[in-house]
Design a protein around this motif. Structure first.
Motif, PDB file in Angstrom:
ATOM      1  N   ASN A  21       0.824  -1.212   0.000  1.00  0.00           N
ATOM      2  CA  ASN A  21       0.000   0.000   0.000  1.00  0.00           C
ATOM      3  C   ASN A  21       0.858   1.263   0.000  1.00  0.00           C
ATOM      4  O   ASN A  21       0.644   2.179   0.795  1.00  0.00           O
ATOM      5  CB  ASN A  21      -0.922   0.037   1.225  1.00  0.00           C
ATOM      6  CG  ASN A  21      -2.188  -0.754   0.985  1.00  0.00           C
ATOM      7  OD1 ASN A  21      -2.618  -0.912  -0.156  1.00  0.00           O
ATOM      8  ND2 ASN A  21      -2.769  -1.267   2.054  1.00  0.00           N
ATOM      9  N   SER A  22       1.848   1.272  -0.866  1.00  0.00           N
ATOM     10  CA  SER A  22       2.768   2.412  -0.890  1.00  0.00           C
ATOM     11  C   SER A  22       2.873   2.996  -2.293  1.00  0.00           C
ATOM     12  O   SER A  22       2.763   2.257  -3.279  1.00  0.00           O
ATOM     13  CB  SER A  22       4.180   1.975  -0.483  1.00  0.00           C
ATOM     14  OG  SER A  22       4.152   1.404   0.793  1.00  0.00           O
ATOM     15  N   ILE A  23       3.091   4.307  -2.315  1.00  0.00           N
ATOM     16  CA  ILE A  23       3.421   4.914  -3.609  1.00  0.00           C
ATOM     17  C   ILE A  23       4.802   5.541  -3.502  1.00  0.00           C
ATOM     18  O   ILE A  23       5.219   5.964  -2.427  1.00  0.00           O
ATOM     19  CB  ILE A  23       2.384   5.980  -4.056  1.00  0.00           C
ATOM     20  CG1 ILE A  23       2.280   7.127  -3.046  1.00  0.00           C
ATOM     21  CG2 ILE A  23       1.027   5.368  -4.331  1.00  0.00           C
ATOM     22  CD1 ILE A  23       1.550   8.336  -3.594  1.00  0.00           C
ATOM     23  N   TYR A  24       5.496   5.558  -4.602  1.00  0.00           N
ATOM     24  CA  TYR A  24       6.836   6.151  -4.661  1.00  0.00           C
ATOM     25  C   TYR A  24       6.757   7.315  -5.633  1.00  0.00           C
ATOM     26  O   TYR A  24       6.302   7.145  -6.764  1.00  0.00           O
ATOM     27  CB  TYR A  24       7.857   5.107  -5.143  1.00  0.00           C
ATOM     28  CG  TYR A  24       7.994   3.976  -4.157  1.00  0.00           C
ATOM     29  CD1 TYR A  24       7.051   2.940  -4.112  1.00  0.00           C
ATOM     30  CD2 TYR A  24       9.049   3.950  -3.249  1.00  0.00           C
ATOM     31  CE1 TYR A  24       7.154   1.919  -3.180  1.00  0.00           C
ATOM     32  CE2 TYR A  24       9.154   2.927  -2.311  1.00  0.00           C
ATOM     33  CZ  TYR A  24       8.204   1.920  -2.285  1.00  0.00           C
ATOM     34  OH  TYR A  24       8.313   0.914  -1.355  1.00  0.00           O
ATOM     35  N   ILE A  25       7.180   8.496  -5.142  1.00  0.00           N
ATOM     36  CA  ILE A  25       7.109   9.677  -5.997  1.00  0.00           C
ATOM     37  C   ILE A  25       8.474  10.338  -6.109  1.00  0.00           C
ATOM     38  O   ILE A  25       9.361  10.098  -5.291  1.00  0.00           O
ATOM     39  CB  ILE A  25       6.075  10.710  -5.479  1.00  0.00           C
ATOM     40  CG1 ILE A  25       6.431  11.179  -4.061  1.00  0.00           C
ATOM     41  CG2 ILE A  25       4.658  10.168  -5.528  1.00  0.00           C
ATOM     42  CD1 ILE A  25       5.643  12.378  -3.600  1.00  0.00           C
ATOM     43  N   GLU A  26       8.582  11.138  -7.126  1.00  0.00           N
ATOM     44  CA  GLU A  26       9.818  11.882  -7.388  1.00  0.00           C
ATOM     45  C   GLU A  26      10.163  12.783  -6.198  1.00  0.00           C
ATOM     46  O   GLU A  26       9.280  13.447  -5.649  1.00  0.00           O
ATOM     47  CB  GLU A  26       9.541  12.738  -8.628  1.00  0.00           C
ATOM     48  CG  GLU A  26      10.609  13.628  -9.106  1.00  0.00           C
ATOM     49  CD  GLU A  26      10.085  14.553 -10.214  1.00  0.00           C
ATOM     50  OE1 GLU A  26      10.908  15.147 -10.889  1.00  0.00           O
ATOM     51  OE2 GLU A  26       8.850  14.672 -10.392  1.00  0.00           O
ATOM     52  N   TYR A  27      11.442  12.822  -5.808  1.00  0.00           N
ATOM     53  CA  TYR A  27      11.894  13.732  -4.761  1.00  0.00           C
ATOM     54  C   TYR A  27      12.449  14.985  -5.419  1.00  0.00           C
ATOM     55  O   TYR A  27      13.373  14.915  -6.226  1.00  0.00           O
ATOM     56  CB  TYR A  27      12.975  13.069  -3.884  1.00  0.00           C
ATOM     57  CG  TYR A  27      13.401  13.976  -2.760  1.00  0.00           C
ATOM     58  CD1 TYR A  27      12.581  14.140  -1.646  1.00  0.00           C
ATOM     59  CD2 TYR A  27      14.585  14.696  -2.822  1.00  0.00           C
ATOM     60  CE1 TYR A  27      12.935  14.996  -0.615  1.00  0.00           C
ATOM     61  CE2 TYR A  27      14.953  15.561  -1.792  1.00  0.00           C
ATOM     62  CZ  TYR A  27      14.119  15.695  -0.693  1.00  0.00           C
ATOM     63  OH  TYR A  27      14.466  16.555   0.319  1.00  0.00           O
ATOM     64  N   LEU A  28      11.860  16.126  -5.091  1.00  0.00           N
ATOM     65  CA  LEU A  28      12.272  17.378  -5.736  1.00  0.00           C
ATOM     66  C   LEU A  28      13.272  18.104  -4.843  1.00  0.00           C
ATOM     67  O   LEU A  28      12.890  18.796  -3.905  1.00  0.00           O
ATOM     68  CB  LEU A  28      11.038  18.248  -6.002  1.00  0.00           C
ATOM     69  CG  LEU A  28       9.980  17.564  -6.879  1.00  0.00           C
ATOM     70  CD1 LEU A  28       8.683  18.333  -6.866  1.00  0.00           C
ATOM     71  CD2 LEU A  28      10.494  17.404  -8.301  1.00  0.00           C
ATOM     72  N   ASP A  29      14.565  17.905  -5.131  1.00  0.00           N
ATOM     73  CA  ASP A  29      15.576  18.488  -4.229  1.00  0.00           C
ATOM     74  C   ASP A  29      15.954  19.914  -4.615  1.00  0.00           C
ATOM     75  O   ASP A  29      16.770  20.546  -3.953  1.00  0.00           O
ATOM     76  CB  ASP A  29      16.818  17.590  -4.133  1.00  0.00           C
ATOM     77  CG  ASP A  29      17.461  17.362  -5.474  1.00  0.00           C
ATOM     78  OD1 ASP A  29      16.955  17.914  -6.464  1.00  0.00           O
ATOM     79  OD2 ASP A  29      18.459  16.619  -5.537  1.00  0.00           O
ATOM     80  N   ASP A  30      15.325  20.423  -5.688  1.00  0.00           N
ATOM     81  CA  ASP A  30      15.640  21.797  -6.097  1.00  0.00           C
ATOM     82  C   ASP A  30      14.514  22.768  -5.720  1.00  0.00           C
ATOM     83  O   ASP A  30      14.367  23.816  -6.315  1.00  0.00           O
ATOM     84  CB  ASP A  30      15.881  21.843  -7.618  1.00  0.00           C
ATOM     85  CG  ASP A  30      14.696  21.303  -8.404  1.00  0.00           C
ATOM     86  OD1 ASP A  30      13.808  20.673  -7.790  1.00  0.00           O
ATOM     87  OD2 ASP A  30      14.641  21.523  -9.629  1.00  0.00           O
ATOM     88  N   CYS A  31      13.717  22.365  -4.708  1.00  0.00           N
ATOM     89  CA  CYS A  31      12.561  23.187  -4.342  1.00  0.00           C
ATOM     90  C   CYS A  31      12.614  23.593  -2.878  1.00  0.00           C
ATOM     91  O   CYS A  31      13.272  22.968  -2.064  1.00  0.00           O
ATOM     92  CB  CYS A  31      11.267  22.390  -4.543  1.00  0.00           C
ATOM     93  SG  CYS A  31      10.944  21.995  -6.256  1.00  0.00           S
ATOM     94  N   VAL A  32      11.874  24.656  -2.545  1.00  0.00           N
ATOM     95  CA  VAL A  32      11.610  24.982  -1.138  1.00  0.00           C
ATOM     96  C   VAL A  32      10.093  24.989  -0.972  1.00  0.00           C
ATOM     97  O   VAL A  32       9.369  25.079  -1.966  1.00  0.00           O
ATOM     98  CB  VAL A  32      12.171  26.368  -0.722  1.00  0.00           C
ATOM     99  CG1 VAL A  32      13.668  26.392  -0.769  1.00  0.00           C
ATOM    100  CG2 VAL A  32      11.572  27.488  -1.568  1.00  0.00           C
ATOM    101  N   THR A  33       9.634  24.913   0.274  1.00  0.00           N
ATOM    102  CA  THR A  33       8.180  24.971   0.446  1.00  0.00           C
ATOM    103  C   THR A  33       7.721  26.414   0.210  1.00  0.00           C
ATOM    104  O   THR A  33       8.489  27.368   0.389  1.00  0.00           O
ATOM    105  CB  THR A  33       7.745  24.534   1.855  1.00  0.00           C
ATOM    106  OG1 THR A  33       8.280  25.456   2.801  1.00  0.00           O
ATOM    107  CG2 THR A  33       8.182  23.122   2.173  1.00  0.00           C
TER     108      THR A  33
END
Ligand SMILES: Nc1ncnc2c1ncn2[C@@H]1O[C@H](COP(=O)(O)OP(=O)(O)O)[C@@H](O)[C@H]1O
Ligand SMILES: [Mg+2]
Length: 168
Positions: A21-33
């Motif tokens: 029951n897991s999803i894997y998504i892209e990690y955006l390391d060039d972003c800030v909140t």
């Protein structure tokens, strides 16, 4: 029935594991909140960029709603900002854990979604009432069609919130 009217940027979905029951998504390391982004602009008193950020936020929420997507947890920590060249930037929506999809237009859900955003925005970024007005203005403009019932619901829940504060 909704048709995809306009795209909403999100991290890409990489893999769905139905057993775990897991999803894997892209990690955006060039972003800030967006929270960090707004805090930074507020401390630099960068009003033009603040106005742009508010406008982009209103537009992206309108896009979600035009596609029948009720995010359910609209806070400035649930958007990422990817800054580009010059003053360009892109807002990316994350954290769909509380999201629901409408099968038919439901202005009430949208009004509540906006109320959650308003409460979160004004408590995270105090004294930004004027800035938040721009978020709603941009939402209304980008939504295009009839958002009257959505705003009526927003007014109704605001009033309920205020009454609760006075009683409690
Ligand atoms: N795809 C992503 N790439 C980079 N950072 C992310 C990503 N998803 C989440 N984050 C970071 O992790 C924080 C928490 O993630 P989120 O999905 O909002 O979970 P929750 O709020 O339920 O803990 C976000 O505010 C953001 O800083
Ligand atoms: Mg979150």
């Amino acid at each position: 029935m909704y048709f995809i009217k306009t795209c909403v940027p999100t991290p890409s979905l990489l893999y769905v594991d139905q057993i775990k029951n897991s999803i894997y998504i892209e990690y955006l390391d060039d972003c800030v909140t967006l929270k960090e982004w707004i805090d930074r602009l507020l401390s630099n008193k960068d009003e033009p960029s603040l106005d742009e950020a508010a406008k982009a936020l209103g537009e992206v929420v309108a896009k979600l709603h035009l596609n029948g997507i009720i995010h359910g947890d609209l806070t400035t920590s649930n958007f990422l900002v990817r800054a580009g060249q010059m003053n360009e930037f892109q807002l990316i929506v994350i954290d769909f854990g509380l999201t629901t999809i409408e099968s038919a237009n439901n202005p009430e859900d949208k009004g509540v979604d906006l109320y959650v955003l308003e409460r979160a925005f004004l408590s995270t970024h105090p004294n930004t009432e004027q800035l938040f007005k721009l978020v709603l203005k941009a939402y209304k403009h980008a939504y295009g069609g009839n958002s009257k019932d959505t705003f009526a619901k927003l007014d109704e829940v605001r009033l309920r919130g205020r009454k609760r504060t006075m009683v409690g």
